[in-house]
Design a protein around this motif. Sequence first.
Motif, PDB file in Angstrom:
ATOM      1  N   HIS A  89      48.015  31.864  38.661  1.00 33.25           N
ATOM      2  CA  HIS A  89      49.009  32.394  37.707  1.00 33.25           C
ATOM      3  C   HIS A  89      49.178  33.880  37.959  1.00 33.25           C
ATOM      4  N   LYS A 108      39.452  40.475  33.004  1.00 36.45           N
ATOM      5  CA  LYS A 108      39.461  39.403  31.994  1.00 36.45           C
ATOM      6  C   LYS A 108      38.085  38.738  31.913  1.00 36.45           C
ATOM      7  N   ASP A 109      37.455  38.591  33.063  1.00 33.60           N
ATOM      8  CA  ASP A 109      36.089  38.042  33.101  1.00 33.60           C
ATOM      9  C   ASP A 109      35.105  39.206  33.212  1.00 33.60           C
ATOM     10  N   SER A 131      45.111  32.589  31.739  1.00 38.39           N
ATOM     11  CA  SER A 131      43.928  31.870  32.211  1.00 38.39           C
ATOM     12  C   SER A 131      44.351  30.480  32.654  1.00 38.39           C
ATOM     13  N   ARG A 186      42.935  27.891  32.132  1.00 39.92           N
ATOM     14  CA  ARG A 186      42.638  26.958  31.041  1.00 39.92           C
ATOM     15  C   ARG A 186      43.693  26.983  29.939  1.00 39.92           C
TER      16      ARG A 186
HETATM   17  N1  LIG Z   1      44.754  37.181  33.159  1.00 41.07           N
HETATM   18  C1  LIG Z   1      44.072  37.675  34.192  1.00 41.07           C
HETATM   19  N2  LIG Z   1      44.216  38.982  34.528  1.00 41.07           N
HETATM   20  C2  LIG Z   1      43.522  39.495  35.571  1.00 41.07           C
HETATM   21  N3  LIG Z   1      42.663  38.772  36.341  1.00 41.07           N
HETATM   22  C3  LIG Z   1      42.495  37.470  36.040  1.00 41.07           C
HETATM   23  C4  LIG Z   1      43.189  36.849  34.960  1.00 41.07           C
HETATM   24  N4  LIG Z   1      42.793  35.545  34.918  1.00 41.07           N
HETATM   25  C5  LIG Z   1      41.907  35.367  35.919  1.00 41.07           C
HETATM   26  N5  LIG Z   1      41.721  36.510  36.588  1.00 41.07           N
HETATM   27  C6  LIG Z   1      40.816  36.724  37.703  1.00 41.07           C
HETATM   28  O1  LIG Z   1      41.106  35.835  38.760  1.00 41.07           O
HETATM   29  C7  LIG Z   1      39.896  35.500  39.447  1.00 41.07           C
HETATM   30  C8  LIG Z   1      39.792  34.009  39.516  1.00 41.07           C
HETATM   31  O2  LIG Z   1      39.625  33.497  38.200  1.00 41.07           O
HETATM   32  P1  LIG Z   1      39.787  31.925  37.913  1.00 41.07           P
HETATM   33  O3  LIG Z   1      40.233  31.241  39.122  1.00 41.07           O
HETATM   34  O4  LIG Z   1      38.584  31.429  37.206  1.00 41.07           O
HETATM   35  O5  LIG Z   1      41.001  31.933  36.963  1.00 41.07           O
HETATM   36  P2  LIG Z   1      40.969  31.968  35.398  1.00 41.07           P
HETATM   37  O6  LIG Z   1      42.350  32.184  34.949  1.00 41.07           O
HETATM   38  O7  LIG Z   1      39.907  32.928  34.977  1.00 41.07           O
HETATM   39  O8  LIG Z   1      40.545  30.531  35.029  1.00 41.07           O
HETATM   40  P3  LIG Z   1      39.628  30.116  33.859  1.00 41.07           P
HETATM   41  O9  LIG Z   1      40.444  29.236  33.024  1.00 41.07           O
HETATM   42  O10 LIG Z   1      38.544  29.450  34.621  1.00 41.07           O
HETATM   43  O11 LIG Z   1      39.194  31.371  33.135  1.00 41.07           O
HETATM   44  C9  LIG Z   1      38.754  36.105  38.634  1.00 41.07           C
HETATM   45  O12 LIG Z   1      38.340  37.332  39.206  1.00 41.07           O
HETATM   46  C10 LIG Z   1      39.406  36.368  37.289  1.00 41.07           C
HETATM   47  O13 LIG Z   1      38.802  37.437  36.585  1.00 41.07           O
END
Ligand SMILES: Nc1ncnc2c1ncn2[C@@H]1O[C@H](COP(=O)(O)OP(=O)(O)OP(=O)(O)O)[C@@H](O)[C@H]1O
Length: 537
Positions: free
Chosen positions: A52, A174-175, A210, A212
């Motif tokens: 995304h 975000k994480d 996210s 999710r």
């Molecule tokens: N909204 C966001 N803004 C900035 N970075 C993001 C965002 N969502 C995810 N990321 C980053 O993208 C990378 C991959 O994350 P991941 O593939 O788990 O996606 P996610 O959107 O975090 O999915 P989840 O639903 O598992 O949280 C990670 O470093 C995460 O911090």
Amino acid sequence: MRLLTTVAALSCYLTQRRSEKNCAVLDDVVLDEMTSWERTAVGLVPTMGGLHAGHLSLIQRARQENSTVIVSIFVNPLQFSPNEDFNRYPRTLELDMQLCEQAGVDVIFAPTPEAMGVPQKSIQEAKVTQVIPPSAMITGLCGGFRQGHFQGVATIVTKLFNLVQPDRAYFGQKDGQQLAIIKRLVADLNFPIEIVACPTVREASGLALSSRNQYLTATQKQQAAVLYRGLQKAEAIFKSGVRNRSQLIAAVQQEVAMVSNVLVEYIELVEPTTLMSLVKVQEEGMLAIAARMGSTRLIDNILLSDRLPIIAIDGPAGAGKSTVARQVANKLGLVYLDTGSMYRAVTWLVLQNDIPLDDECAIAELASSCEIKLTPSQNLQSPVQVWINGSDVTQEIRTIEVTSKVSAIAAQGAVRKALVKQQQSWGKRGGLVAEGRDIGTHVFPDAEVKIFLTASVSERARRRQQDFKKQNQPEVSLEQLERDIAERDWKDSTRKVSPLQKAADAMEIQTDGLSISEVTDKIVSYCQQLFSQTSSL
Ligand SMILES: Nc1ncnc2c1ncn2[C@@H]1O[C@H](COP(=O)(O)OP(=O)(O)OP(=O)(O)O)[C@@H](O)[C@H]1O
Ligand SMILES: CC(C)(CO)[C@@H](O)C(=O)[O-]
Ligand code: BAL
């Protein structure tokens, strides 16, 4: 763009890539400007797919800063507990490939669990060597609700780092807990990798993007925005002076309680690097929340920073950045961070130690161990005082010898890394005005004020001709100066690493026909207006 699914294919690709001398898209002129390190810089964006705009912001950053961009897509079984959503997790490889192609990604590495050597089991059942972060970092926050999660993350990220061996790796704020753990992993296991933290990308409602979020109904998605609204309520009282934990957490709780089907797992205030719980915010705090909506678990956080503002001024050569930056710093009572003099000081030290300019290892050794100090001068006519390893080199760094060699030193990756690290450590306290090529995009991406200072090529040529005249330098025609400036602009903006970029959130100031003091006043009033709204100064 290539889709690689095995370790052997990835290893072959990386060997080929690193042996290439020239980047296909760059001509010899620019290549001369680039060091071997820049030509092969690899940026890694680890993901679990379901891409995304949040992921795409990391990819875009990686694209701007590296010669090669690799996105890993791997839903890692080690980080899911048996009762979690491993099987349900979104898998959209076809769409992810299209998005990566459009974003200019070079390689998607999308191995199977078998190819990655991790069985489809949770971390508790896995029979593989594991990486275990410090318990103090993985028992709180999400670690208290996801047993073994961060061991699983640390193990797979370590494998990815060993397989790809990137120069930079990109993670989202975000994480926040994951980000802190990865930074600690890199430091403790001595990975030569720069971890780049990227701001959280949000829906218009404020909900953090996210993968999710796909689990949420439309109503739930709308309601889930309350998480960020709660964090914003806390941020507002923080800006009014509240620093203690109980009031900040209560502000979030009060807002989130307005939506009954949001079940909070935790709201915590921690130090963002160590993740230690905070009673009150000192320099910086991370206010984090996790909650469930039905079967969907959501997380978010904001950084609360007490630092004074940072003003980043970028722009093409000859736009008057350093003169303006000094005057803006003086008028606002901030410190002018003369980044150019830092590279000059390292150049002076290299010359003092008789190190050949092409001995990048010896220069890396020097740059990573030197200590630079800048002492602002009250008198705008006299230069900032510059010290390196205790020696005052304010005059010495302005010699023709240093001037003729500084760009060769500044182009060396290890020198940039060492000096950006020092600049960013000074940035923690804030209260700085810094100017350069990528200050607002790379060095201080979270600067409160970003200015892109520019002028037409003809105006900059005219100014440079005037400077030469004042310095009794030999006359150079305006036509020649315009050609030189246009070439410099092209080189700076097409560099693969730390190119001259206007930050998306920068205010552009076209200075044709404006005096230095008029430009300075324009920036000062812009800052004062901005800071009066947030009482930052
Ligand atoms: N909204 C966001 N803004 C900035 N970075 C993001 C965002 N969502 C995810 N990321 C980053 O993208 C990378 C991959 O994350 P991941 O593939 O788990 O996606 P996610 O959107 O975090 O999915 P989840 O639903 O598992 O949280 C990670 O470093 C995460 O911090
Ligand atoms: C970093 C990561 C890709 C490791 O699986 C995952 O935890 C994620 O997507 O944040
Ligand atoms: N970015 C989140 C990874 C996880 O929840 O497993």
